[in-house]
Design an enzyme around this catalytic site. Structure first.
Site: not given
Ligand SMILES: NC(=O)c1ccc[n+]([C@@H]2O[C@H](COP(=O)([O-])OP(=O)(O)OC[C@H]3O[C@@H](n4cnc5c(N)ncnc54)[C@H](O)[C@@H]3O)[C@@H](O)[C@H]2O)c1
Ligand SMILES: [Zn+2]
Ligand SMILES: [Zn+2]
Length: 368
Positions: A40-42, A62-63, A92, A95, A98, A106, A110, A169, A362
């Site tokens: 993942c990106h993270t 983490h996945e 949990c 909390c 939860c 949760c 943390r 994720c 992925r």
């Molecule tokens: N909230 C959460 O719990 C949580 C969990 C996982 C990931 N995320 C976040 O969610 C986001 C997306 O994750 P992902 O794995 O799908 O990432 P990804 O990079 O695979 O997808 C992002 C997409 O956005 C597109 N994009 C970029 N600029 C754009 C624009 N101007 N207009 C339209 N589309 C555009 C890209 O082409 C890409 O396909 C990330 O910021 C990630 O960190 C959040």
């Molecule tokens: Zn992830």
């Molecule tokens: Zn909890």
């Protein structure tokens, strides 16, 4: 026990796959044998050194999805042989968050998790004299991991591991943003910005909620094709005039629900502006860079638009992930198109390269 794991030794350098030591699970902990793990990106964000809260050495990942090997004392809800998905966001069940249906955040572990430790403030991973820290409470770029019982979701053993791990994720995040956070009403018009794992999950979630029209916006025509496969009725290549295009498609009003899944604050702004006057709800799932802010004209809010954030799609992991996996098994969610590359642990850095090249959605590490 000895195991192989991908260790972040130095920020900005490739992960080093090597043999490390993993200690037995303590009270409330579970030893899991990993079978599949998404990249993942993270993970990359931390490996690159861009994340100011990152630490090393650590085992990233983490996945994960795998099988319970052994449980520590006091573990009651899991037993050897259970199939599980790892949760960076635990449940949990006790909390104040939860027990409240309004949130999945949760509060239990943390503080220690953010520092790279298990809840008792120590690590199970080591090498010689030196300790190695856990990542997001998971550390699944490894043959085995030790995790708290409250951070493992028990899933249907029929589910293929390489599909199940995607629910750890991004996929749950996108699905949950539509199903839980926005609770999209049937017959609505939805716009999803971003067609990565999270955005495509949101498209699927809008479809499952019975949305009539689902517009997906991305820069990549290939990804927009995938969005169609998940139920998008219209696709737009993103740009400066995306908001105008959406207003035009919706009789000048905007969409009932918009979702942001790019992490780009300029796109978040577009997602707010593309939400309908009176009741449009913009759900932000993307993670912006540190210090960046979202620019919104307050008048848009006075006239009825709302903005919500969504972490892990509002999914209470131990209950919600098994339910989503069940829906995938029932054929309601088409998971296979998200799985672009199957790699082995030794190829984890290639997984990062594929991600940087936006090659597929992925890469999944398979352990044999
Ligand atoms: N909230 C959460 O719990 C949580 C969990 C996982 C990931 N995320 C976040 O969610 C986001 C997306 O994750 P992902 O794995 O799908 O990432 P990804 O990079 O695979 O997808 C992002 C997409 O956005 C597109 N994009 C970029 N600029 C754009 C624009 N101007 N207009 C339209 N589309 C555009 C890209 O082409 C890409 O396909 C990330 O910021 C990630 O960190 C959040
Ligand atoms: Zn992830
Ligand atoms: Zn909890």
């Amino acid at each position: 026990m000895k195991m192989r794991a991908a260790v972040l030794e130095e920020f900005g350098q490739p992960l080093v796959v090597q043999e490390v030591e993993l200690a037995e699970p303590r009270a409330g902990e579970v030893l899991v044998r990993l079978v599949a793990c998404g990249v993942c990106h993270t993970d990359l964000y931390t490996a690159s050194g861009a994340d100011p809260s990152g630490y090393a050495p650590a085992v990233l990942g983490h996945e994960g999805a795998g099988v319970v090997e052994r449980v520590g004392a006091d573990v009651t809800s899991l037993a050897a042989g259970d199939h599980v998905v790892t949760l960076f966001s635990p449940q949990c069940g006790e909390c104040v968050h939860c027990v409240d249906p309004r949130t999945n955040l949760c509060l239990a572990i943390r503080e220690q998790q953010n520092k790279g430790f298990l809840p008792d403030g120590s690590t199970r991973i080591s090498r010689g004299e030196g300790e190695i820290r856990h990542f997001m409470g998971c550390s699944t770029f490894a043959e085995y991991t030790v995790m708290p019982e409250i951070a493992l979701a028990k899933i249907d053993p029929e589910a293929p591991f390489e599909h199940a791990c995607l629910f750890a994720c991004g996929l749950s995040t996108g699905l949950g943003a539509a199903i839980n956070t926005a609770a999209v009403q049937a017959g609505s018009t939805c716009v999803v910005f971003g067609a990565g794992m999270v955005g495509l999950g949101a498209v699927a979630g809008c479809r499952l909620q019975g949305a009539e029209r689902i517009v997906c916006v991305d820069l990549s025509p290939r990804r927009l094709e995938l969005a169609r496969g998940q139920g998008a009725t219209d696709v737009i290549v993103g740009g400066e005039s995306t908001v105008e295009a959406i207003l035009e498609m919706t009789g000048g009003f905007g969409a009932d629900y918009t979702f942001e899944a790019t992490g780009n604050v300029a796109v978040m702004r577009q997602a707010v502006e593309a939400a309908r006057m009176a009741w449009g709800l913009c759900t932000v799932a993307g993670v912006a860079g540190k210090g960046e802010t979202l620019d919104v004209v307050p008048r848009l809010l006075i006239t009825g638009r709302r903005v919500a954030g969504s972490s892990f799609g509002g999914v209470k992991g131990r209950e919600g992930v098994p339910r989503l996996v069940e829906r995938a098994l029932a054929g309601e969610i088409d998971v296979e198109p998200f799985l672009s590359h199957r790699i082995i642990l030794d190829e984890v850095n290639r997984g990062f390269e594929l991600m940087e090249a936006q090659d597929g959605i992925r890469s999944v590490i398979e352990f044999r």
